[in-house]
Write an enzyme that holds these catalytic residues in place. Structure first.
Site, PDB file in Angstrom:
ATOM      1  N   GLU A 195      -6.166   7.837  -0.698  1.00  0.00           N
ATOM      2  CA  GLU A 195      -6.242   6.035  -0.194  1.00  0.00           C
ATOM      3  C   GLU A 195      -6.739   4.866  -0.819  1.00  0.00           C
ATOM      4  O   GLU A 195      -6.285   3.442  -0.246  1.00  0.00           O
ATOM      5  CB  GLU A 195      -6.506   5.889   1.686  1.00  0.00           C
ATOM      6  CG  GLU A 195      -6.316   6.712   2.450  1.00  0.00           C
ATOM      7  CD  GLU A 195      -4.741   6.119   2.718  1.00  0.00           C
ATOM      8  OE1 GLU A 195      -4.271   5.696   2.906  1.00  0.00           O
ATOM      9  OE2 GLU A 195      -3.629   7.695   2.345  1.00  0.00           O
ATOM     10  N   HIS A 244       1.210  -1.421  -0.192  1.00  0.00           N
ATOM     11  CA  HIS A 244       0.075   0.107  -0.014  1.00  0.00           C
ATOM     12  C   HIS A 244       0.840   1.327  -0.240  1.00  0.00           C
ATOM     13  O   HIS A 244       0.453   2.331  -0.473  1.00  0.00           O
ATOM     14  CB  HIS A 244      -0.893   0.142   1.217  1.00  0.00           C
ATOM     15  CG  HIS A 244      -1.629   1.445   1.306  1.00  0.00           C
ATOM     16  ND1 HIS A 244      -2.707   1.048   1.024  1.00  0.00           N
ATOM     17  CD2 HIS A 244      -1.251   1.996   2.164  1.00  0.00           C
ATOM     18  CE1 HIS A 244      -3.803   2.655   1.367  1.00  0.00           C
ATOM     19  NE2 HIS A 244      -2.298   3.270   2.323  1.00  0.00           N
ATOM     20  N   GLU A 245       1.909   1.811   1.191  1.00  0.00           N
ATOM     21  CA  GLU A 245       3.020   2.450   1.232  1.00  0.00           C
ATOM     22  C   GLU A 245       3.952   2.371  -0.545  1.00  0.00           C
ATOM     23  O   GLU A 245       3.821   3.686  -1.139  1.00  0.00           O
ATOM     24  CB  GLU A 245       3.732   2.082   2.169  1.00  0.00           C
ATOM     25  CG  GLU A 245       2.742   2.839   3.311  1.00  0.00           C
ATOM     26  CD  GLU A 245       1.975   3.618   3.415  1.00  0.00           C
ATOM     27  OE1 GLU A 245       2.157   4.438   3.120  1.00  0.00           O
ATOM     28  OE2 GLU A 245       0.916   2.934   4.337  1.00  0.00           O
ATOM     29  N   HIS A 280       1.570   4.494  -2.964  1.00  0.00           N
ATOM     30  CA  HIS A 280       1.528   5.820  -2.952  1.00  0.00           C
ATOM     31  C   HIS A 280       2.964   5.736  -4.055  1.00  0.00           C
ATOM     32  O   HIS A 280       2.539   7.538  -3.952  1.00  0.00           O
ATOM     33  CB  HIS A 280       1.926   6.449  -1.336  1.00  0.00           C
ATOM     34  CG  HIS A 280       0.405   6.364  -0.451  1.00  0.00           C
ATOM     35  ND1 HIS A 280      -0.839   6.758  -1.083  1.00  0.00           N
ATOM     36  CD2 HIS A 280      -0.038   6.177   0.661  1.00  0.00           C
ATOM     37  CE1 HIS A 280      -1.570   6.747  -0.060  1.00  0.00           C
ATOM     38  NE2 HIS A 280      -1.595   6.087   1.012  1.00  0.00           N
TER      39      HIS A 280
END
Length: 304
Positions: free
Chosen positions: A232, A157-158, A161
């Site tokens: 998100e 997930h990071e 980003h």
């Protein structure tokens, strides 16, 4: 997770306020122009000059904040940056391997810096001024509380980003918000200063600029937070593409399980639990949340 945006917004407000304070002091106590108050008919404000000034200050503050984001995160969170070629523990080596593996899968040409910071909170964040100069950091609490699949989902997930360029996109949005903040805070300050005696106008205007800028910055953060919540969902999809939907969903469910256990044990005031919770607030408080509710994130991911 929310740390990335928190650092950026706080730094942005501090940088912008500093720029405006310095400029206001210069224009107040020197012969350099810059009050934008012409004293003419109507508003008596040079709107064109004020708009240019607001644009310059707004985007300067935003880009300076972006440039400082990685450094600020390291200092504030006391992140231990891991050297891939150095001597690492098995846990540290595993984190570096996961970040680099997902970064290569995402097509990143430069590997992010990888760090761990000591905290009981179950958290991770990505920050940095560009894909080339990014940082992915995880907390010791996350590594000690989650199983390997959940950790992979969080790290993916990071990395998503970083791959999506979310910090740069957020910077551009923050620059637009800053421009409006500076513009309208100056107009409001000038109008308020005209309500007092002429000998008091300078000091009242100076104070009003600072007060209105901070107030409008807080209101402007509602827009930034709304965009953050949207990104998100996008990062969840990116994490699912990198680590697999099952691992990404498992990571979100693991976070939710921690929240449920904490709620059952009446520990919801614990700072670490608040970080896990990400967002469980309703009403006006939800407008200032950087993350959507975990249940909503899980539902959207499962709908793919």
């Amino acid at each position: 997770m929310g740390k990335r945006l928190l650092f950026f917004i706080l730094t942005n407000i501090l940088v912008m306020t500093t720029i405006v304070v310095v400029w206001s002091l210069i224009t107040t106590f020197t012969d350099i122009g810059g009050t934008f108050d012409t004293g003419g008919p109507g508003l008596g404000i040079d709107l064109g000059a004020l708009a240019v000034f607001s644009l310059l200050v707004g985007f300067s503050g935003s880009f300076i904040s972006l440039a400082m984001s990685r450094w600020m995160a390291k200092k504030m969170m006391k992140v231990k940056v891991l050297d891939p070629s150095g001597r690492l523990t098995a846990q540290e080596q595993a984190v570096v391997e996961k970040v680099h593996r997902f970064s290569r899968a995402a097509g990143l040409m430069h590997m992010p810096e990888v760090g761990i910071y000591h905290s009981n909170e179950v958290n991770a964040f990505a920050t940095g001024p560009s894909k080339k100069r990014s940082l992915v950091a995880v907390s010791s609490g996350l590594l000690n509380s989650m199983d390997d699949d959940a950790v992979e989902g969080v790290i993916a997930h990071e990395v998503a980003h970083v791959s999506n360029g979310d910090m740069v996109t957020m910077t551009l949005l923050q620059g637009v918000v800053n421009t409006f903040v500076v513009f309208f805070s100056r107009i409001a300050a000038i109008l308020v200063s005209r309500l007092v005696r002429s000998e008091m106008q300078t000091i009242v205007r100076f104070a009003a600029i600072i007060i209105f800028q901070i107030l409008f910055s807080i209101l402007g953060s509602i827009v930034v937070m709304a965009f953050s919540r949207y990104r998100e969902f996008h990062a969840d999809r990116g994490g699912a593409d990198l680590a697999g939907r099952d691992k990404m969903a498992h990571a979100l469910r693991s976070l939710q399980a921690h929240v449920n256990r904490a709620t059952a044990n009446d520990r919801t005031d614990d700072s670490a639990i608040q970080t896990m919770k990400i967002n469980g607030k309703g009403g006006m408080a939800k407008l200032f949340s950087s993350h959507p509710d975990l249940e909503e994130r899980i539902a959207r991911l499962e709908q793919r």
